[in-house]
Design an enzyme around this catalytic site. Structure first.
Site, PDB file in Angstrom:
ATOM      1  N   TYR A  28       6.898  -9.940   7.214  1.00 22.34           N
ATOM      2  CA  TYR A  28       6.817  -8.020   7.589  1.00 22.34           C
ATOM      3  C   TYR A  28       6.831  -7.893   9.109  1.00 22.34           C
ATOM      4  CZ  TYR A  28       3.596  -8.235   3.030  1.00 22.34           C
ATOM      5  OH  TYR A  28       3.117  -7.957   1.853  1.00 22.34           O
ATOM      6  N   ASP A  39       0.717  -1.491  -0.019  1.00 21.36           N
ATOM      7  CA  ASP A  39       0.481   0.005  -0.049  1.00 21.36           C
ATOM      8  C   ASP A  39       0.948   1.704   0.124  1.00 21.36           C
ATOM      9  OD1 ASP A  39      -2.064  -1.484   0.269  1.00 21.36           O
ATOM     10  OD2 ASP A  39      -2.350  -0.933   2.153  1.00 21.36           O
TER      11      ASP A  39
END
Length: 288
Positions: free
Chosen positions: A109, A56
């Protein structure tokens, strides 16, 4: 034609995400533009240009992956010299013709929390998330399957003391971040950032562990929980791994990207010092 996979590092601050969008600056658009400019690719379909993940807007990366085929031998630093400083290629690997970077063995992540949180409560929450669950409540999109497996979650508090010793004294009042590293084969859209909202809510006592269990085991036809996503700028796609593929990191490229990060950190340090000085001056003015 040779097929090559490239590992990409980028600072997401000035990008509108990874995926191409009309009239917006994205990581994918920059990569395609410069690969075309240097004659590595022409037609995207013929070059079989593929990506591993669509981060994003605001999300950073040290390990996103693209692949393509080209008649030209890939020279990492030739491409990096053309690319802007906030996006650089860090590693490469030769891959088979059918390779699709989307199908990874492992993704890592990292989310950074800048709050004074109870580490033990965060770890208790992490233990619940480990394993296979229905993550329907942790994504915005309706997908065919929302079952995902979290292989591991590692949590540690980062000590800023080393940075104080390396020439960043103005960071002395900055709260040491907490690193939350999450490992899994694949993730849903917004999944990690929604998970982090739950982690924080548990750590501050806003949510108990039984509620977390219920979120991960939704009943059939139950309405989706409204979990607000955490900020994108504190998320980093650290790495993507594939079975049988070993990426070769380019020492010069990694050092160059590290140098660019240090330069930008120095600029942030100066901005911090200016604001710190203005705050102190306002306090002094108030005392006059």
């Amino acid at each position: 034609m040779k097929r090559t996979a490239l590992k990409i590092g980028y600072i997401g601050t000035n990008f509108h995400g990874f995926q191409r969008q009309p009239d917006l600056r994205t990581v994918e658009e920059e990569l395609i533009y410069h690969l075309r400019k240097l004659n590595y690719i022409d037609d995207l379909k013929k070059s079989r240009f593929r990506i591993a993940g669509r981060t994003d807007a605001g999300v950073h990366s040290l390990g996103n992956v693209i692949s393509f085929q080209s008649e030209k031998d890939v020279r990492i630093n030739e491409i990096n010299n053309s690319l802007p400083d906030d996006i650089q290629i860090l590693a490469s690997a030769p891959v088979r013709y059918a390779f699709k970077p989307r199908y990874a063995q492992m993704r890592q992540y990292r989310y950074m929390l800048f709050q004074d949180l109870d580490i033990d409560k965060l770890k208790e929450c992490a233990d619940i998330f480990k394993g296979t669950h229905d993550f329907t409540n942790f994504t915005k999109r309706f997908q065919k399957t929302t079952t995902r497996t979290i292989d591991d979650i590692k949590i540690k508090k980062f000590d800023l003391e080393d940075y104080h010793k390396k020439g960043f004294p103005n960071l002395h009042d900055t709260l040491s971040p907490i690193f939350v590293d999450i490992y899994g084969e694949s993730f849903l859209w917004n999944m990690v950032r929604k998970m982090m909202r739950v982690f924080v809510d548990v750590a501050i006592g806003k949510m108990d562990l039984d509620e977390v269990e219920r979120l991960l085991n939704p009943e059939e036809n139950e309405s989706r929980a409204n979990i607000k996503v955490m900020e994108a700028e504190y998320l980093i796609l650290m790495n993507i791994q594939y079975d049988g593929i070993k990426f070769r990191y380019d020492d010069y490229a990694c050092e160059r990207f590290k140098r660019d990060l240090v330069d930008s950190l120095s600029d942030l340090q100066k901005r911090y010092a200016i604001r710190e000085s203005m705050i102190k001056s306002l306090q002094d003015l108030h005392e006059w």
